[in-house]
Design a protein around this motif. Structure first.
Motif, PDB file in Angstrom:
ATOM      1  N   LYS A 195       0.839  -1.208   0.000  1.00 52.34           N
ATOM      2  CA  LYS A 195       0.000   0.000   0.000  1.00 52.34           C
ATOM      3  C   LYS A 195       0.871   1.254   0.000  1.00 52.34           C
ATOM      4  N   ILE A 196       1.914   1.253   0.818  1.00 51.46           N
ATOM      5  CA  ILE A 196       2.805   2.417   0.896  1.00 51.46           C
ATOM      6  C   ILE A 196       3.551   2.609  -0.414  1.00 51.46           C
ATOM      7  N   LEU A 197       4.112   1.530  -0.962  1.00 55.73           N
ATOM      8  CA  LEU A 197       4.862   1.650  -2.224  1.00 55.73           C
ATOM      9  C   LEU A 197       3.954   2.021  -3.389  1.00 55.73           C
ATOM     10  N   ASP A 198       2.736   1.477  -3.420  1.00 49.44           N
ATOM     11  CA  ASP A 198       1.793   1.823  -4.489  1.00 49.44           C
ATOM     12  C   ASP A 198       1.391   3.294  -4.397  1.00 49.44           C
ATOM     13  N   ARG A 199       1.177   3.770  -3.165  1.00 51.85           N
ATOM     14  CA  ARG A 199       0.822   5.179  -2.988  1.00 51.85           C
ATOM     15  C   ARG A 199       1.977   6.086  -3.421  1.00 51.85           C
ATOM     16  N   LEU A 200       3.193   5.684  -3.115  1.00 53.89           N
ATOM     17  CA  LEU A 200       4.365   6.466  -3.518  1.00 53.89           C
ATOM     18  C   LEU A 200       4.505   6.492  -5.034  1.00 53.89           C
ATOM     19  N   ALA A 201       4.209   5.373  -5.687  1.00 53.71           N
ATOM     20  CA  ALA A 201       4.268   5.326  -7.149  1.00 53.71           C
ATOM     21  C   ALA A 201       3.176   6.203  -7.765  1.00 53.71           C
ATOM     22  N   GLY A 202       2.009   6.243  -7.110  1.00 55.90           N
ATOM     23  CA  GLY A 202       0.881   7.010  -7.624  1.00 55.90           C
ATOM     24  C   GLY A 202       0.986   8.504  -7.377  1.00 55.90           C
ATOM     25  N   GLU A 203       1.618   8.894  -6.291  1.00 48.36           N
ATOM     26  CA  GLU A 203       1.776  10.315  -5.975  1.00 48.36           C
ATOM     27  C   GLU A 203       3.208  10.565  -5.503  1.00 48.36           C
ATOM     28  N   PRO A 204       4.152  10.664  -6.442  1.00 48.07           N
ATOM     29  CA  PRO A 204       5.553  10.859  -6.075  1.00 48.07           C
ATOM     30  C   PRO A 204       5.746  12.111  -5.221  1.00 48.07           C
ATOM     31  N   LEU A 205       6.720  12.036  -4.335  1.00 55.21           N
ATOM     32  CA  LEU A 205       7.024  13.172  -3.461  1.00 55.21           C
ATOM     33  C   LEU A 205       7.564  14.345  -4.266  1.00 55.21           C
TER      34      LEU A 205
END
Length: 163
Positions: A110-120
């Motif tokens: 979930k964390i990695l998918d969210r990071l891929a979807g909304e990069p910092l």
């Protein structure tokens, strides 16, 4: 020094990331590991490793603002009762008591998918990549003798998946 003044070594927060530091993580992991072993409860651990890039070259030490931004981002994916902290310069450790390896892996995804979807949003020219590995009880009981074996096995899996 009087009892009202906290000693500097008691500080349990990593200044750059704003998360728990390694000292607190070791303490928490030791207690959680002992409880999991004693009561046969599950315990999960996810090790996140960050790499900061400038163009095609890996950057050296990341700026404190980038570390803080990643720490805040990772913290958004942590459930109540789980503990996240900075394990090493480029590594963050998530300890998930009462959660086995498979559920810890779901948190990781979930964390990695969210990071891929909304990069910092980082400073100009700086990019981030994050990889992760996991370990846990009871699934890895044969390989886990000491509490610090959890993050070591998670790191081993992270590195194996990167090859």
């Amino acid at each position: 020094m009087d009892c009202e003044t906290p000693a500097a070594w008691v500080n349990l927060i990593d200044e750059e990331s704003g998360l728990y530091n390694r000292l607190y993580l070791v303490h928490f992991l030791t207690e959680a590991f002992a409880r999991a072993r004693r009561y046969g409860a599950p315990l999960g651990c996810v090790l996140f490793r960050a790499s900061w890039w400038r163009g095609l070259e890996e950057a050296g030490r990341p700026p404190a603002k980038a570390v803080n931004a990643l720490g805040r981002f990772l913290l958004l994916g942590v459930r109540e009762g789980d503990i996240l902290g900075r394990w090493a310069e480029r590594e963050f450790l998530l300890v998930t008591p009462s959660t086995g390896w498979a559920s810890a892996r779901v948190c990781q995804r979930k964390i990695l998918d969210r990071l891929a979807g909304e990069p910092l949003k980082l400073e100009s020219g700086l990019a981030l990549s994050v990889r992760a590995g996991e370990a846990g009880l009871p699934e890895d009981a044969e390989r886990l003798r000491y509490p610090e074996d959890l993050p070591l096995l998670a790191r081993e899996r992270l590195l194996a998946a990167s090859r």
